[in-house]
Design a protein around this motif. Structure first.
Motif, PDB file in Angstrom:
ATOM      1  N   ASN A  10      -3.333  21.211   0.231  1.00 19.40           N
ATOM      2  CA  ASN A  10      -3.765  20.753   1.547  1.00 19.40           C
ATOM      3  C   ASN A  10      -4.187  21.924   2.424  1.00 19.40           C
ATOM      4  N   ALA A  11      -3.498  23.064   2.264  1.00 21.92           N
ATOM      5  CA  ALA A  11      -3.892  24.261   2.998  1.00 21.92           C
ATOM      6  C   ALA A  11      -5.277  24.727   2.534  1.00 21.92           C
ATOM      7  N   LEU A  12      -5.508  24.661   1.219  1.00 23.40           N
ATOM      8  CA  LEU A  12      -6.824  25.022   0.685  1.00 23.40           C
ATOM      9  C   LEU A  12      -7.894  24.071   1.204  1.00 23.40           C
ATOM     10  N   LEU A  13      -7.594  22.785   1.237  1.00 16.97           N
ATOM     11  CA  LEU A  13      -8.537  21.791   1.727  1.00 16.97           C
ATOM     12  C   LEU A  13      -8.921  22.071   3.181  1.00 16.97           C
ATOM     13  N   THR A  14      -7.926  22.288   4.012  1.00 16.91           N
ATOM     14  CA  THR A  14      -8.199  22.545   5.427  1.00 16.91           C
ATOM     15  C   THR A  14      -8.922  23.872   5.624  1.00 16.91           C
ATOM     16  N   CYS A  36     -26.758  21.155   0.333  1.00 18.92           N
ATOM     17  CA  CYS A  36     -26.305  20.618  -0.945  1.00 18.92           C
ATOM     18  C   CYS A  36     -25.577  21.684  -1.754  1.00 18.92           C
ATOM     19  N   ARG A  37     -26.088  22.907  -1.714  1.00 21.77           N
ATOM     20  CA  ARG A  37     -25.415  23.999  -2.435  1.00 21.77           C
ATOM     21  C   ARG A  37     -24.054  24.292  -1.831  1.00 21.77           C
ATOM     22  N   LEU A  38     -23.973  24.249  -0.513  1.00 16.67           N
ATOM     23  CA  LEU A  38     -22.684  24.456   0.143  1.00 16.67           C
ATOM     24  C   LEU A  38     -21.726  23.317  -0.216  1.00 16.67           C
ATOM     25  N   ARG A  39     -22.228  22.096  -0.233  1.00 16.51           N
ATOM     26  CA  ARG A  39     -21.422  20.944  -0.656  1.00 16.51           C
ATOM     27  C   ARG A  39     -20.861  21.154  -2.058  1.00 16.51           C
ATOM     28  N   ASP A  40     -21.710  21.580  -2.986  1.00 18.79           N
ATOM     29  CA  ASP A  40     -21.274  21.765  -4.365  1.00 18.79           C
ATOM     30  C   ASP A  40     -20.230  22.872  -4.475  1.00 18.79           C
ATOM     31  N   LEU A  41     -20.383  23.930  -3.689  1.00 18.80           N
ATOM     32  CA  LEU A  41     -19.390  25.006  -3.683  1.00 18.80           C
ATOM     33  C   LEU A  41     -18.047  24.496  -3.177  1.00 18.80           C
ATOM     34  N   TRP A  42     -18.075  23.743  -2.088  1.00 14.60           N
ATOM     35  CA  TRP A  42     -16.845  23.206  -1.492  1.00 14.60           C
ATOM     36  C   TRP A  42     -16.131  22.267  -2.458  1.00 14.60           C
ATOM     37  N   ILE A  43     -16.891  21.374  -3.089  1.00 12.68           N
ATOM     38  CA  ILE A  43     -16.288  20.443  -4.042  1.00 12.68           C
ATOM     39  C   ILE A  43     -15.714  21.196  -5.237  1.00 12.68           C
ATOM     40  N   GLY A  44     -16.429  22.205  -5.719  1.00 13.31           N
ATOM     41  CA  GLY A  44     -15.925  23.001  -6.828  1.00 13.31           C
ATOM     42  C   GLY A  44     -14.608  23.686  -6.484  1.00 13.31           C
ATOM     43  N   ILE A  45     -14.495  24.198  -5.260  1.00  8.17           N
ATOM     44  CA  ILE A  45     -13.253  24.835  -4.821  1.00  8.17           C
ATOM     45  C   ILE A  45     -12.107  23.824  -4.807  1.00  8.17           C
ATOM     46  N   LEU A  46     -12.369  22.629  -4.294  1.00  9.09           N
ATOM     47  CA  LEU A  46     -11.306  21.630  -4.169  1.00  9.09           C
ATOM     48  C   LEU A  46     -10.875  21.085  -5.534  1.00  9.09           C
ATOM     49  N   LEU A  47     -11.825  20.775  -6.408  1.00  5.93           N
ATOM     50  CA  LEU A  47     -11.446  20.285  -7.727  1.00  5.93           C
ATOM     51  C   LEU A  47     -10.754  21.375  -8.545  1.00  5.93           C
TER      52      LEU A  47
END
Length: 244
Positions: A10-14, A36-47
């Protein structure tokens, strides 16, 4: 450990949302591909964070059921926030049908608007439905899959909830196949739950439903297909996390 691992995620998510969201604000002025590239980076970090911090992985079954064209409607079971991330990896640059209020969220809402989604005003009646269909058609014509959660909200495993007819309206208007998607994400990341549990989420892609069905037959087939497959996934005991 479940609490500490979930706290770390949750800390990583925030943190990642704030850091990337603020640092990327200039991208809102550029072509949408940069968002879109920023979106993909963010999703990659969270998964990746779910995998490393929580021990939560995922697998996909039924890839052979994907039509060759990106012009499809994805009708997915919705049990968790998890699939709003993972389906953006599984399908190329999808456009989600989502409640309009989400676009008003600071940072996340701004990026969703720039990437391009299909907002709907749930209280807007027939006019709102026509606007949603026009938006979905434009994005589908641009070669983007349109993702719809037919039950309209997250539904816990084993809970019965209606399928909304807005799915049929989009199906009839777009004239493209519908790919039903079953999953069991709610077993590991329940709705509004702080604790995320280790294991393997299964996403099952089911045989596509071709265009041209009448409303009653289409809605019956979508509901039966998704619910039966989701119930089968929920009946399988979650795999045990291997000992360290």
């Amino acid at each position: 450990m479940l609490f500490l691992n979930s706290l770390a995620f949750n800390a990583l998510l925030t943190g990642s949302t704030l850091v990337l969201g603020i640092a990327g604000l200039p991208l809102l002025l550029l072509h949408r591909r940069w968002c879109c590239r920023l979106r993909d980076l963010w999703i990659g970090i969270l998964l990746g964070g779910l995998r490393l911090l929580v021990g939560l992985r995922w697998q996909v079954e039924g890839r052979e059921n994907l039509p060759s064209s990106a012009r499809v409607i994805v009708a997915a079971k919705h049990q968790s926030a998890w699939e709003t991330l993972a389906l953006q990896v599984l399908f190329p640059d999808p456009a989600f049908v989502m409640k309009r209020e989400l676009l008003r969220l600071p940072l996340i809402g701004w990026y969703m608007a720039r990437v391009g989604m299909v907002p709907i005003d749930r209280s807007g009646g027939a006019r709102a439905l026509r606007t949603m269909i026009a938006s979905a058609r434009a994005l589908s014509d641009a070669g983007r899959p349109v993702v719809i959660f037919p039950q309209g909200t997250r539904v816990a495993p084993g809970v019965d909830a209606p399928y909304h007819s807005g799915l049929y309206a989009v199906y009839r208007a777009l004239g493209v196949p519908v790919v039903p998607v079953a999953l069991n994400s709610g077993t590991f990341w329940p709705r509004q739950a702080f604790i995320k549990r280790p294991g393997t989420i299964t996403v099952r892609l089911l045989p596509a439903i071709e265009p041209g069905l009448e409303r009653s037959e289409f809605m019956r087939r979508v509901r039966r297909t998704i619910e039966e497959a989701s119930a089968a996934l929920e009946a399988v005991p979650p795999p045990q996390r291997p000992a360290a």
